[in-house]
Design a protein around this motif. Sequence first.
Motif, PDB file in Angstrom:
ATOM      1  N   HIS A 166      -8.875 -48.660  97.615  1.00 23.18           N
ATOM      2  CA  HIS A 166      -8.946 -48.657  96.150  1.00 23.18           C
ATOM      3  C   HIS A 166      -9.034 -47.247  95.563  1.00 23.18           C
ATOM      4  N   LEU A 167      -9.930 -46.422  96.080  1.00 22.96           N
ATOM      5  CA  LEU A 167     -10.161 -45.106  95.477  1.00 22.96           C
ATOM      6  C   LEU A 167     -10.301 -44.036  96.556  1.00 22.96           C
ATOM      7  N   ALA A 168      -9.807 -42.836  96.266  1.00 23.29           N
ATOM      8  CA  ALA A 168     -10.074 -41.675  97.125  1.00 23.29           C
ATOM      9  C   ALA A 168     -10.114 -40.443  96.242  1.00 23.29           C
ATOM     10  N   ALA A 169     -11.080 -39.572  96.490  1.00 20.61           N
ATOM     11  CA  ALA A 169     -11.197 -38.345  95.702  1.00 20.61           C
ATOM     12  C   ALA A 169     -11.779 -37.240  96.563  1.00 20.61           C
ATOM     13  N   THR A 170     -11.442 -36.014  96.201  1.00 18.29           N
ATOM     14  CA  THR A 170     -12.079 -34.836  96.791  1.00 18.29           C
ATOM     15  C   THR A 170     -12.636 -33.991  95.662  1.00 18.29           C
ATOM     16  N   LEU A 171     -13.933 -33.704  95.754  1.00 18.12           N
ATOM     17  CA  LEU A 171     -14.639 -32.975  94.710  1.00 18.12           C
ATOM     18  C   LEU A 171     -15.134 -31.648  95.282  1.00 18.12           C
ATOM     19  N   ARG A 172     -15.373 -30.690  94.374  1.00 20.31           N
ATOM     20  CA  ARG A 172     -15.908 -29.386  94.784  1.00 20.31           C
ATOM     21  C   ARG A 172     -17.201 -29.111  94.031  1.00 20.31           C
ATOM     22  N   ARG A 173     -18.050 -28.302  94.620  1.00 18.02           N
ATOM     23  CA  ARG A 173     -19.316 -27.946  93.980  1.00 18.02           C
ATOM     24  C   ARG A 173     -19.070 -27.344  92.607  1.00 18.02           C
ATOM     25  N   ALA A 174     -19.804 -27.866  91.611  1.00 16.19           N
ATOM     26  CA  ALA A 174     -19.664 -27.371  90.243  1.00 16.19           C
ATOM     27  C   ALA A 174     -20.971 -26.738  89.764  1.00 16.19           C
ATOM     28  N   ASP A 175     -21.925 -26.568  90.703  1.00 10.82           N
ATOM     29  CA  ASP A 175     -23.231 -26.011  90.316  1.00 10.82           C
ATOM     30  C   ASP A 175     -23.462 -24.680  91.029  1.00 10.82           C
ATOM     31  N   GLY A 176     -22.400 -23.931  91.237  1.00 13.93           N
ATOM     32  CA  GLY A 176     -22.518 -22.606  91.876  1.00 13.93           C
ATOM     33  C   GLY A 176     -22.580 -22.854  93.349  1.00 13.93           C
TER      34      GLY A 176
END
Lengths: 165, 165
Positions: free
Chosen positions: B155-165
């Motif tokens: 159903h879903l796939a994502a790749t996220l990156r650190r957004a808090d430094g």
Amino acid sequence: MSDPPPLHPAVEPLAGLLGVWRGEGRGSYPTIDAFDYGEEVVFGHVGKPFLAYRQRTWLRRDGAPLHAEAGYWRMVDDDAVEAVLSHPFGAAEVLAGTVITRAPLALRLHSQQVVTTVTAKRIDAVERDVDANPVEGTLAYAVRMAAVGEPMTHHLAATLRRADG
Amino acid sequence: MSDPPPLHPAVEPLAGLLGVWRGEGRGSYPTIDAFDYGEEVVFGHVGKPFLAYRQRTWLRRDGAPLHAEAGYWRMVDDDAVEAVLSHPFGAAEVLAGTVITRAPLALRLHSQQVVTTVTAKRIDAVERDVDANPVEGTLAYAVRMAAVGEPMTHHLAATLRRADG
């Protein structure tokens, strides 16, 4: 930051819940000692037909974090309200209920299902009363539950005040 | 504001999830058109033996809010993890699973129960893979579900990156 979107018309009856609320409550249950707690509740929205809800509580005597809940509230008919709430100890409540009055706002909900992980304490049913009074600037609630072998019994009550101006 | 409390030792294996993450994902299912979304995920803690989790997604083509989830994650044994998640459309997932590897962190969870309000779409089961790679600074996940009559399907796939430094 852009301006917040307009509230979705479907959740207009719940508008009185929106904001940041802080105050004190008291918990009790036949199986535990009564305790006083501080609490912050936040109801927000993103323009979709639901309100996002989260709360956290702390022990009044030393400020230690106590409990937290997070979930979503929505209207499904003119006076029918639903809520889905997650608890950190491994439980989720699916609640349904009624908007008893709109001004002041009075909601009465009861659990349709309470599910728990295999490691969590057993909760059989939950009832939640929520009352938002725009004249008094208060959000009050009561929680009753049937759990760990006890019948439906009072558990929590708190009165909070607007903390966002 | 006081300093954040130390992380509870019980959730130390999940420390790699903590922070604010942003990125893009893609959703599909046999019953809908595929769609691209932006996403923000936040994992936090208050010194208690759980992590608080919330996410929100938006359509990439116009930024309109799409979905949201909130809940809690905890360890219940050396390599056993549990999560409880609420969805705005009237559903809650109770998940259990395993820490496959700790560095990089790889979690594999499956629903023990999925409950829905009477007005919500039916979901029978959910599987979630979560991978946090501290070297790459990424949080990736995949969600499969059996719902609305379909068998367990991506159903879903994502790749996220650190957004808090």
